[in-house]
Design an enzyme around this catalytic site. Structure first.
Site, PDB file in Angstrom:
ATOM      1  N   TYR A 283       0.854  -1.195   0.000  1.00  0.00           N
ATOM      2  CA  TYR A 283       0.000   0.000   0.000  1.00  0.00           C
ATOM      3  C   TYR A 283       0.886   1.240   0.000  1.00  0.00           C
ATOM      4  O   TYR A 283       1.537   1.560   0.987  1.00  0.00           O
ATOM      5  CB  TYR A 283      -0.914  -0.029   1.217  1.00  0.00           C
ATOM      6  N   TYR A 333      -4.481   6.245  -7.412  1.00  0.00           N
ATOM      7  CA  TYR A 333      -4.851   5.967  -6.023  1.00  0.00           C
ATOM      8  C   TYR A 333      -6.272   5.434  -5.960  1.00  0.00           C
ATOM      9  O   TYR A 333      -7.231   6.168  -6.221  1.00  0.00           O
ATOM     10  CB  TYR A 333      -4.722   7.238  -5.198  1.00  0.00           C
TER      11      TYR A 333
END
Length: 380
Positions: A283, A333
């Site tokens: 992440y 994102y």
């Protein structure tokens, strides 16, 4: 029950400034995922939504009357738990086929995840939950928290800007091989070092790409999966560990203990060793998170990640290719959902020039106040 669960369909929209609602994008991704799986709405009895404005409206539009429904809070830390929750529901027999749907219209809304009235602001979006307490000290955004963590890492271990720049430049090189990535233009280390600081010591290219997009996955039992057109990608393990006490401040250990716990848990559940992992999807809302994740999962000792990633170790062809789609720094994102899809596509052998040869095991990991990991595997 220990019913094996597999991903049988994935779907994504285009990324960028799309001018459409989160629900509209989620719906497009959902239809694509069902087509990918060779299924229809009538085959689905479970629904999980993330960042969708109305799970009820989405279900009604697509003809779902699910036996099991969950709508999760919007933070990206929920993405790993989403897979864990859906897989657990299938294993428990609460539903047999579940769609996980994510929609994001952040770029259209002008979200900046910083200070001010931009629509999505404050530390609560990423780290910390009481910005009223921390804002007077400059903690007005997730980037401020990540910058403070990086500054401490540099103080303790001597991590350099050049070492951190390896993350952004490597992921941009991966994105150049991904026709769907937002940022495919070349990024050299010199470009990275010359870029402006946003919150020092974080440079512009240490930040993820705010964008619009939709993502969907379809999960079902492995027995059902074997009758469907795509090669099943098993959910070998999924785990989470909350680090919520004191989450208004950056963790002193960079979430290392929680990362170690969830990393070991998914490997144990999947009957794999760390050395079996062919690629890692970390992440990367901010590039330092990749360093923290590598250390916490045990790929290197605390403080050694900057040196460890040198010489192409996390690049395609290296020991542990990371974020082969370009990640959130360059592909876009999507609160981690794009990384999940990349894991599935790698294991299905669909990534073309960015394919990890012979990939059998891919791990997703998120370092955040809810630390999580998911281990995906291809059948022998």
């Amino acid at each position: 029950m220990n019913t094996p669960v597999a991903v049988v369909g994935v779907g994504t929209t285009g990324f960028g400034a799309l001018g459409r609602s989160a629900d509209d994008l989620a719906g497009e991704a959902l239809r694509t995922a069902l087509d990918d799986a060779g299924l229809s709405a009538a085959d689905v009895d479970g629904l999980l939504t993330h960042r969708v404005d109305s799970y009820e409206g989405l279900a009604a539009e697509h003809g779902f009357d699910p036996r099991w429904t969950v709508a999760l809070p919007p933070e990206g830390r929920m993405t790993g738990p989403a897979v864990q929750t859906a897989a657990a529901a299938v294993r428990a027999g609460l539903c047999h086929t579940v769609v996980l749907v994510h929609g994001n219209d952040g770029r259209t809304r002008g979200a900046t995840y910083g200070a001010g009235d931009s629509g999505s602001t404050g530390a609560g979006e990423g780290y910390g939950t009481t910005p009223a307490v921390t804002a007077p000290y400059g903690m007005t955004s997730p980037g401020a928290f990540s910058a403070l963590m990086l500054a401490r890492h540099r103080h303790l271990y001597g991590t350099t800007e050049e070492q951190l720049g390896t993350v952004a430049t490597t992921f941009r090189a991966h994105a150049s091989l991904n026709p769907h990535a937002l940022r495919r233009d070349p990024l050299t280390l010199a470009d990275y070092l010359a870029s402006r600081y946003v919150v020092a010591p974080l440079h512009l290219f240490d930040y993820c790409q705010i964008n619009d997009g939709g993502v969907a996955l379809v999960l079902t039992t492995l027995d059902r999966a074997r009758d469907l057109p795509r090669p099943p990608v098993r959910v070998l393990g999924a785990a989470q560990r909350g680090r919520l006490t004191g989450s208004d401040l950056p963790p002193e250990d960079f979430w290392a203990d929680a990362l170690a716990e969830v990393g070991e848990a998914v490997l144990r559940a999947g009957g794999r060793r760390r050395e079996d992992v062919d690629a890692l999807m970390a992440y990367d809302n901010f590039s330092p998170n990749v360093l923290f994740t590598l250390e916490g999962l045990g790929w290197c000792r605390p403080g050694e990640s900057g040196e460890w990633i040198a010489d192409g170790r996390i690049a395609l062809g290296g020991e542990l290719p990371c974020n082969t789609s370009g990640g959130q720094l360059s592909e876009g994102y999507l609160q981690g959902w794009g990384l999940l899809v990349e894991a599935v596509r790698q294991l299905r052998g669909e990534c073309g020039s960015r394919q990890v040869p012979g990939a059998r095991t891919v791990q997703y990991a998120c370092a955040a106040p809810i630390v999580s990991s998911v281990l995906f595997g291809r059948e022998d």
